[in-house]
Scaffold this active site. Structure first.
Site, PDB file in Angstrom:
ATOM      1  N   ASP A  30      40.756  39.437  30.444  1.00  0.00           N
ATOM      2  CA  ASP A  30      40.059  39.564  29.226  1.00  0.00           C
ATOM      3  C   ASP A  30      40.133  40.213  28.405  1.00  0.00           C
ATOM      4  O   ASP A  30      39.631  41.572  29.637  1.00  0.00           O
ATOM      5  CB  ASP A  30      38.667  38.786  29.897  1.00  0.00           C
ATOM      6  CG  ASP A  30      37.477  38.857  27.733  1.00  0.00           C
ATOM      7  OD1 ASP A  30      37.550  39.062  27.375  1.00  0.00           O
ATOM      8  OD2 ASP A  30      36.700  37.155  28.726  1.00  0.00           O
ATOM      9  N   ILE A  31      39.679  40.910  26.681  1.00  0.00           N
ATOM     10  CA  ILE A  31      40.036  42.125  26.862  1.00  0.00           C
ATOM     11  C   ILE A  31      38.738  42.903  27.007  1.00  0.00           C
ATOM     12  O   ILE A  31      38.521  43.831  26.254  1.00  0.00           O
ATOM     13  CB  ILE A  31      40.659  41.834  25.533  1.00  0.00           C
ATOM     14  CG1 ILE A  31      40.576  41.590  24.783  1.00  0.00           C
ATOM     15  CG2 ILE A  31      42.350  41.727  25.762  1.00  0.00           C
ATOM     16  CD1 ILE A  31      40.503  41.646  23.103  1.00  0.00           C
ATOM     17  N   ASN A  87      32.795  27.445  28.051  1.00  0.00           N
ATOM     18  CA  ASN A  87      31.375  27.251  26.162  1.00  0.00           C
ATOM     19  C   ASN A  87      31.902  26.600  26.036  1.00  0.00           C
ATOM     20  O   ASN A  87      33.493  25.986  26.183  1.00  0.00           O
ATOM     21  CB  ASN A  87      31.438  29.312  26.312  1.00  0.00           C
ATOM     22  CG  ASN A  87      30.851  29.955  27.408  1.00  0.00           C
ATOM     23  OD1 ASN A  87      29.813  29.293  28.126  1.00  0.00           O
ATOM     24  ND2 ASN A  87      31.789  30.926  26.844  1.00  0.00           N
ATOM     25  N   GLY A  93      28.685  29.002  23.156  1.00  0.00           N
ATOM     26  CA  GLY A  93      28.396  30.459  23.385  1.00  0.00           C
ATOM     27  C   GLY A  93      30.660  30.338  22.995  1.00  0.00           C
ATOM     28  O   GLY A  93      31.004  31.917  23.801  1.00  0.00           O
ATOM     29  N   HIS A 100      38.628  27.103  27.808  1.00  0.00           N
ATOM     30  CA  HIS A 100      38.740  28.117  29.007  1.00  0.00           C
ATOM     31  C   HIS A 100      37.871  28.072  29.570  1.00  0.00           C
ATOM     32  O   HIS A 100      37.093  27.585  29.546  1.00  0.00           O
ATOM     33  CB  HIS A 100      39.192  28.930  28.063  1.00  0.00           C
ATOM     34  CG  HIS A 100      38.896  29.572  27.619  1.00  0.00           C
ATOM     35  ND1 HIS A 100      38.238  29.433  25.884  1.00  0.00           N
ATOM     36  CD2 HIS A 100      37.466  30.889  27.167  1.00  0.00           C
ATOM     37  CE1 HIS A 100      37.769  30.130  25.312  1.00  0.00           C
ATOM     38  NE2 HIS A 100      36.928  30.584  26.122  1.00  0.00           N
ATOM     39  N   HIS A 102      36.398  31.157  32.346  1.00  0.00           N
ATOM     40  CA  HIS A 102      35.785  32.415  32.165  1.00  0.00           C
ATOM     41  C   HIS A 102      35.635  32.128  33.965  1.00  0.00           C
ATOM     42  O   HIS A 102      35.372  31.832  34.478  1.00  0.00           O
ATOM     43  CB  HIS A 102      35.111  33.167  31.842  1.00  0.00           C
ATOM     44  CG  HIS A 102      34.984  32.622  30.634  1.00  0.00           C
ATOM     45  ND1 HIS A 102      34.854  34.159  29.484  1.00  0.00           N
ATOM     46  CD2 HIS A 102      34.321  31.763  29.450  1.00  0.00           C
ATOM     47  CE1 HIS A 102      35.110  33.879  28.096  1.00  0.00           C
ATOM     48  NE2 HIS A 102      34.593  32.435  27.843  1.00  0.00           N
TER      49      HIS A 102
END
Length: 114
Positions: A30-31, A87, A93, A100, A102
């Site tokens: 994740d960026i 989410n 969120g 996807h 996290h």
């Protein structure tokens, strides 16, 4: 779907730090990490939200979670522990409308998450 950020990562139009890939799943860092290790695990098939998933997507959604466990082992924090979150929609969120998970690790997770 042309504005789907994740489809652009899958097609390599947008660069990403890819850490895992199969025929149906892609994972990348994740960026905007929320933990020392924060990896997004996505299906290569576009499904907008978990709410829009169908029974035919069950195996693919399971693959996302199995991939997260494999990546946690690969990254070396599986024994220590980690969190996997999906989410759904705005109040849940979700910011990118392509399902996807996290994968968060490398620190103590707290409850409730917020």
């Amino acid at each position: 779907m042309s504005d789907d950020l994740f489809l652009k990562i899958i097609s390599r139009e947008i660069p990403a730090d890819i850490v895992y890939e199969t025929n149906r799943v892609l994972a990348f860092r994740d960026i905007n990490p929320q933990a020392p290790v924060h990896i997004l695990v996505i299906p290569k098939q576009h499904i907008r939200t978990l709410d829009e998933a169908e029974p035919s997507h069950a195996e693919l959604i399971g693959e996302l979670f199995l991939a997260a466990a494999n990546i946690a082992r690969q990254e070396g924090f599986n024994k220590e522990g980690y969190r996997v979150v999906m989410n759904c929609n705005q109040a849940g969120g979700q910011m990118v409308y392509h399902i996807h998970v996290h994968l968060l690790g490398g620190r103590q997770m707290h409850w409730p998450p917020g």
